[in-house]
Write an enzyme that holds these catalytic residues in place. Structure first.
Site: not given
Ligand code: SF4
Length: 475
Positions: A9, A35, A109-110, A249
């Site tokens: 995210c 996302g 985020n996580g 990435y």
């Protein structure tokens, strides 16, 4: 269609800008790669928090009318690829609640590894959950807090969660940023004039003309209000575990994450790979777009020329309809097309950033051979990916990761390549710089810095939306 770990995210927040929602829209636009399933913005005019969220791309969701319905100088936003919880609008973020402490909106985020445990306790105490998302747990903890003020209630709630969390929150008059004590996910802090900006990656700051100041520190709770910026460190010290895959990435190469240029790290990965796994060849070809930086480094170090032997079609949208299964490999062909003039008769080094199931790479190798390549040598700019991630990344189960079930020689056979080689873990760590011990490398080692529930069933519970129908890679 693309065989990669899926980005998690992206989060964005701004305090003290007259066009906070517009700035957030632009910030999310820059973070879209993190996302693509849903996006949302919450904004406050200091009286009320308003929210808009939908499934789809940022550019499709928001228009002038939507954004003008989000007035005020404070805003937060989120782009989501579901990790824990299903991919439904209910799980889109920000999540907004109104409770005894007032309104609060949250973006995460996580992945919270003790979410199930906390959720069971909260349900037992009478909480009613609206979504499957692990993130909602934090808001229930906040709502139930008996702390005397908002700041204490926030600290009390975030102290109870474990795992990976970079959070931005919004009350009617505060912007709050929180990073877990291990610092798994990035969270940058900057300024746009007098306004304060926080975001997952610095590329979002570049787009709005903000300047990067520093990272929100691991274990830091940052509260921005009319009184200024307050930093609280409520967590016990913990070993750092920055996600090294951000450099491999996830992050955009034009971003700085964990204080380092992603482009520089990724190019260095290619240089080290060339030193470790060089091969006699005529041309270095990146698998676009993710393999480009590493391929440039590989070419530079090896002296073998870099050529764009595969061209990516950037206009393949989410709505592309897969034709009949009888047209084999169509999914890859519609995204990538080989350039015969580059490949024909050549010994090709094909550079990619990672190999997950190997299924897409197999098709790419076939495609390169069909375009006339004499030899195809696959080089991967990270070590073999052998273990799933529990910290906010969508990964297949262990049995689907080709490197966990196959030897390098078996992978070579599967890909039908002339050779296959990976970067070593040592090489990867050397490329990220001096603070090597501060990185999480669990997907390459299987050693997890924060304990995760054991067993496949629990794993599937943690990442509820995993494709349970996917088959292991054939041997
Ligand atoms: S397991 Fe891999 S993808 Fe997950 S946080 Fe660690 S390095 Fe990143």
């Amino acid at each position: 269609m693309v065989d990669k770990f899926k980005d998690e995210c992206g989060v964005f927040g701004i305090f003290g800008h007259p066009e906070a929602a517009n700035m957030t829209y632009l910030g999310l636009y820059a973070l879209q790669h993190r996302g693509q399933e849903s996006a949302g913005i919450a904004a406050s005019d200091r009286q009320q928090v308003r929210i808009s969220r939908e499934m789809g791309y940022v550019a499709d969701i928001f228009d002038g009318e939507t954004l003008s319905g989000l007035p005020g100088p404070l805003a937060i936003g989120h782009v989501r690829y579901s990790t824990a919880g299903e991919s439904k609008l209910l799980n889109a973020q920000p999540i907004l609640i109104d409770c005894a402490h007032g309104q609060i909106a949250l973006c995460h985020n996580g992945n919270i590894v003790n979410a199930d445990e906390l959720r069971d306790e909260l349900v037992h105490q009478g909480s009613i959950f609206q979504s499957n998302s692990d993130t909602e747990v934090i808001l229930h903890l906040y709502a139930r807090s008996k702390a005397g003020n908002i700041d204490d209630a926030i600290v009390e709630s975030v102290k109870q969660v474990q795992g990976a969390f970079s959070l931005v929150m919004l009350t009617k008059d505060r912007l709050i940023a929180v990073r877990d004590p291990h610092g798994f996910r990035p969270l940058a802090l900057g300024r746009l004039g007098d306004a304060v900006v926080v975001c997952s990656e610095t590329c979002a700051m570049d787009l709005i003309g903000a300047t990067y100041d520093r990272d929100v520190e691991p274990g830091e709770v940052l509260i921005v209000s009319a009184d200024g910026m307050r930093s609280i460190k409520p967590f016990a010290p913990a070993p750092l575990a920055h996600c090294i895959f951000e450099h491999v990435y996830f992050a955009r190469p034009d971003s700085y994450v964990f204080g380092r240029s992603v482009n520089e790290v990724r190019t260095e990965l290619g240089r080290v790979l060339a030193r470790e796994q060089g091969v006699d060849a005529d041309v270095v070809v990146p698998v676009p777009d993710s393999g480009v930086c590493a391929a440039m480094g590989f070419a530079e170090e090896s002296g073998v020329p870099l050529r764009m032997g595969l061209i990516r079609n950037h206009y393949v949208g989410r709505t592309f309809i897969q034709p009949q299964a009888s047209i084999r490999h169509f999914g890859v062909k519609v995204k990538l097309n080989p350039v015969r003039s580059v490949l024909d008769g050549r010994r090709v080094v094909l550079v990619d950033d990672s190999l997950v199931r190997g299924t897409t790479s197999q098709k790419i190798v076939k495609m390169v051979r069909a375009a006339g390549a004499r030899e195809v040598h696959v080089r991967i700019s990270c070590p073999p990916t052998i273990s799933p991630c529990y910290y906010g990344v969508d990964t297949p189960r262990k049995s689907e990761l080709i490197a966990s079930t196959h030897t390098i020689e078996e992978i070579r056979e599967f890909l039908e390549a002339d050779s296959v080689a990976y970067l070593s873990l040592e090489g990867l760590l050397s490329a990220v710089g001096t603070e090597r011990s501060s990185y999480c490398t669990s997907c390459y080692t299987g050693n997890y810095p924060v304990p995760v529930p054991s067993g496949e069933a629990t794993h599937l519970q943690l990442a509820l939306k995993l494709d349970t129908t996917a088959e292991p890679v054939p041997r």
